[in-house]
Design a protein around this motif. Structure first.
Motif, short mmCIF file in Angstrom:
data_model
loop_
_atom_site.label_atom_id
_atom_site.label_comp_id
_atom_site.label_asym_id
_atom_site.label_seq_id
_atom_site.Cartn_x
_atom_site.Cartn_y
_atom_site.Cartn_z
N ASN A 35 0.77 -1.15 0.00
CA ASN A 35 -0.17 0.08 -0.01
C ASN A 35 0.85 1.26 -0.20
O ASN A 35 0.58 2.16 -0.73
CB ASN A 35 -0.92 0.14 1.06
N GLU A 65 -9.28 3.96 -7.25
CA GLU A 65 -10.27 3.59 -6.14
C GLU A 65 -11.76 3.09 -6.53
O GLU A 65 -12.16 2.09 -6.22
CB GLU A 65 -10.11 4.35 -4.89
N LYS A 66 -12.03 4.09 -7.41
CA LYS A 66 -13.43 3.70 -8.04
C LYS A 66 -13.70 4.95 -8.91
O LYS A 66 -13.08 5.74 -9.29
CB LYS A 66 -14.50 4.04 -6.99
N GLN A 76 -11.51 8.10 -9.30
CA GLN A 76 -11.03 8.56 -7.82
C GLN A 76 -9.75 7.77 -7.46
O GLN A 76 -9.71 6.68 -7.33
CB GLN A 76 -11.99 8.46 -6.95
N TYR A 77 -8.93 8.60 -6.96
CA TYR A 77 -7.42 8.12 -6.54
C TYR A 77 -7.30 8.79 -5.04
O TYR A 77 -7.62 9.98 -4.99
CB TYR A 77 -6.15 8.42 -7.38
N ARG A 78 -6.95 8.03 -3.99
CA ARG A 78 -6.59 8.27 -2.64
C ARG A 78 -5.02 8.58 -2.70
O ARG A 78 -4.36 7.75 -2.99
CB ARG A 78 -7.06 7.44 -1.71
N ASN A 82 -4.71 11.07 2.61
CA ASN A 82 -5.99 10.54 2.48
C ASN A 82 -6.80 11.72 1.90
O ASN A 82 -8.15 11.53 1.66
CB ASN A 82 -6.57 10.56 4.03
N LEU A 84 -8.17 13.15 -1.93
CA LEU A 84 -8.49 12.42 -3.11
C LEU A 84 -8.14 13.33 -4.35
O LEU A 84 -8.09 14.67 -4.31
CB LEU A 84 -10.17 12.40 -3.31
#
Length: 112
Positions: A35, A65-66, A76-78, A82, A84
């Motif tokens: 991660n 991520e979604k 969407q990337y984190r 934390n 976005l």
């Protein structure tokens, strides 16, 4: 009764064998390490240019991520902090937004 004991021995043997391959701690440590390597920074996303293809984005940043889009794709990337990043596109990038506590800052915008 002997059947229950035999089944119990098989289960114990499987646990012993499998526990030698990966302990819960080693699995957790491996996940945390992977991660960390996959976490991106805002600077990474500042390299995107309007007109980049969706394939280029996925190659560079991996799967999002979604996809939160409706009508267009919005990946969407984190980030490691934390917050976005939203990358909006049809076939090429239209915009890139940095989102912190619901407040969006536009990093990239396609000009007409």
């Amino acid at each position: 009764m002997s059947r229950i004991i035999a089944n119990h021995r098989i289960i114990v043997a499987l646990i012993v064998v499998l526990s030698g391959f990966a302990s819960p701690k080693s699995i957790m440590a491996e996940n945390q390490t992977s991660n960390k390597h996959s976490m991106k920074t805002l600077a990474d996303f500042r390299t995107i240019k309007a007109g980049d293809s969706a394939d280029e984005i996925r190659k560079k940043f991996g799967e999002p991520e979604k996809d939160i889009g409706s009508g267009i794709y919005i990946y969407q990337y984190r980030l490691e902090d934390n917050s976005l990043v939203w990358v909006g596109f049809t076939t090429t990038v239209l915009y890139v937004d940095h989102v912190v506590d619901g407040k969006k800052t536009r990093l990239v915008k396609k000009t007409q």
